[in-house]
Design an enzyme around this catalytic site. Structure first.
Site, PDB file in Angstrom:
ATOM      1  CG  ASN A 155      40.731  38.442  48.877  1.00  0.00           C
ATOM      2  OD1 ASN A 155      41.717  38.413  48.398  1.00  0.00           O
ATOM      3  ND2 ASN A 155      39.982  39.514  48.643  1.00  0.00           N
ATOM      4  NE  ARG A 159      39.997  39.038  44.520  1.00  0.00           N
ATOM      5  CZ  ARG A 159      40.793  40.067  44.324  1.00  0.00           C
ATOM      6  NH1 ARG A 159      41.432  40.397  45.606  1.00  0.00           N
ATOM      7  NH2 ARG A 159      40.928  40.796  43.587  1.00  0.00           N
ATOM      8  CG  HIS A 165      37.821  44.740  40.220  1.00  0.00           C
ATOM      9  ND1 HIS A 165      38.052  45.945  39.507  1.00  0.00           N
ATOM     10  CD2 HIS A 165      38.255  44.632  41.292  1.00  0.00           C
ATOM     11  CE1 HIS A 165      38.910  46.573  40.317  1.00  0.00           C
ATOM     12  NE2 HIS A 165      39.268  45.763  41.493  1.00  0.00           N
ATOM     13  NE  ARG A 201      46.408  48.696  40.951  1.00  0.00           N
ATOM     14  CZ  ARG A 201      45.337  48.062  40.970  1.00  0.00           C
ATOM     15  NH1 ARG A 201      44.558  47.632  40.077  1.00  0.00           N
ATOM     16  NH2 ARG A 201      45.264  47.409  42.322  1.00  0.00           N
ATOM     17  CD  GLU A 247      35.064  41.915  44.712  1.00  0.00           C
ATOM     18  OE1 GLU A 247      35.948  41.596  43.981  1.00  0.00           O
ATOM     19  OE2 GLU A 247      35.192  43.000  45.467  1.00  0.00           O
TER      20      GLU A 247
END
Ligand code: AMP
Length: 399
Positions: free
Chosen positions: A7, A91, A180, A241, A386
């Site tokens: 990743n 990823r 996601h 965010r 993940e």
């Protein structure tokens, strides 16, 4: 089959070595500050000690080289030679409309990922650097790309189109993509398993609440809506965010603060969310919870606003699917914050008949049902994984 999961970010690289057939973790770690002073590798073999090696990593190839050396090292390594690593799973953040599933990274696929870079200028180029670094050091090892956006490609047009001139969708593919996806996919299928059902038998709302946060509506195993949009800025209030805002705020603030468009975008991405709402106090929910315990008004308003936004999405997605069987909490905040789960469920999910089992709600680290109601949706906590999903997809494609 041993699969290396990568990743790759712009200055970091997370990795896990997983035995994909038995789905067991062998080693994991992180390279930090790549291309910056003070770069270091943190490496942990399963059953062994965590080690930190501070060493210059001028680029991602140097970082991957250090990872491979650690994995093969005589004292701390977990493989005798690199030949034991049979595949690499990467990823990839944005697959645009091109990728609805994981796929083998051929030259053509890599070129298509490059084409998607303008949709994720901060992420896809970093992912591509990771791919080329691995290709350079392991030229004969097959590689697979697993996309954050792929699971959401089943959304219907009515959910992914914005109320903008249609030509912007036609010309530039401006639409909702969602992120996601690997987590939403894994967690929704685990939720069905926990209820003893097939994914096709239930409607699930997944609340992935981490530093980045998103909600998805998964109807009979397929994503039908999600809160993140063209970029990961839309939807929930996140660590830094803003999530959903009136788009007119951008011009208004630019005028008032005499700031450029990119300055305002930096505020929305890096200085907003719970960090901004708490007056710059913290983006970490542990800090906010501690401050709330001491009666801090900024922490209280921030947690209230965060939970309210999550609850609004749960309501919207219950309507979108005409009913819900499972509401699942996952990721850093979703898995660890009993307070956030309580605030959401106890203040806002009563109309669905939800009651929380507080003893279950305070357990940590396992997948379990935390609601006590017989009727109505079950509320669950399911730790996301993940990396395991990336290893699974890589293994499945190369079988
Ligand atoms: P993630 O992005 O999924 O790694 O989530 C990271 C976030 O999870 C952190 O920034 C914290 O806000 C939150 N978090 C981690 N551990 C806890 C905890 N024990 N209680 C509350 N929040 C936590």
């Amino acid at each position: 089959m041993k699969v290396l999961v990568i990743n790759c970010g712009s200055s970091s690289l997370k990795f896990q070595l997983i035995d994909a057939a038995s789905e067991t973790l062998i080693a994991k770690g992180l390279c930090e500050r790549i291309g910056i002073d003070g770069s270091q590798l943190v490496y942990t073999p399963v059953g062994g000690e965590k080690t930190t090696k501070v060493s210059p990593m001028p680029d991602h190839t140097a970082a991957v080289k250090m990872v491979l050396e650690a994995l093969c090292d005589e004292s701390i390594g977990v493989v005798k030679s690199l030949d034991e690593i049979k595949a690499v799973g990467h990823r990839i953040v944005h697959g645009g409309e091109k990728f609805a599933a994981s796929c083998i990274l051929t030259d053509e696929v890599i070129a298509t990922i490059e084409e998607c870079s303008d949709l994720a200028p901060l992420h896809n180029p970093a992912n591509l650097i990771g791919i080329s670094a691995c290709k350079e050091l392991m030229p004969n090892v097959p590689m697979v790309g697993v996309f954050d956006t792929a699971f959401h490609q089943t959304m219907p047009e009515k959910a992914y189109l914005y109320g903008l001139p249609y030509e912007y969708y036609e010309k530039y593919k401006v639409r909702r993509y969602g992120f996601h996806g690997t987590s939403h996919s894994y967690v929704s299928s685990q939720a069905a398993g926990l209820l003893g059902k097939a994914p096709e038998e239930i409607n699930t709302i997944v609340c992935h609440l981490g530093n980045g946060a998103s909600v998805s509506a998964v109807q009979k195993g397929k994503c039908v809506d999600t809160s993140m949009g063209l970029t990961p800025l839309e939807g929930l209030i996140m660590g830094t965010r803003s999530g959903d805002i009136d788009p007119a705020i951008i011009e208004f603030l630019a005028g008032k603060e005499n700031k450029s468009l990119s300055d305002i975008m930096a505020v929305l991405n890096k200085k907003s969310g719970v960090l901004g709402l708490s007056g710059g106090f913290s983006s970490d929910f542990r800090d906010l919870e501690d401050a709330k315990d001491k009666g801090d008004a900024a922490a209280v308003r921030t947690l209230e606003a965060f939970c309210y936004r999550v609850a609004k999405y749960i309501g919207a997605y219950t309507a979108a699917m005409n009913g819900v069987d499972a509401v699942v909490f996952t990721a850093g905040v979703g898995e660890n914050s009993a307070l956030v789960r309580s605030m959401i469920c106890e203040q806002y999910l009563g109309y669905l008949g939800v009651t929380l089992d507080q003893e279950a709600n305070h357990k940590r680290g396992e997948a379990l049902v935390i609601s006590s109601n017989e009727e109505g949706p079950k509320v669950m906590v399911i730790p996301t994984d993940e990396e395991l999903m990336i290893a699974r997809d890589t293994y499945a494609l190369l079988q």
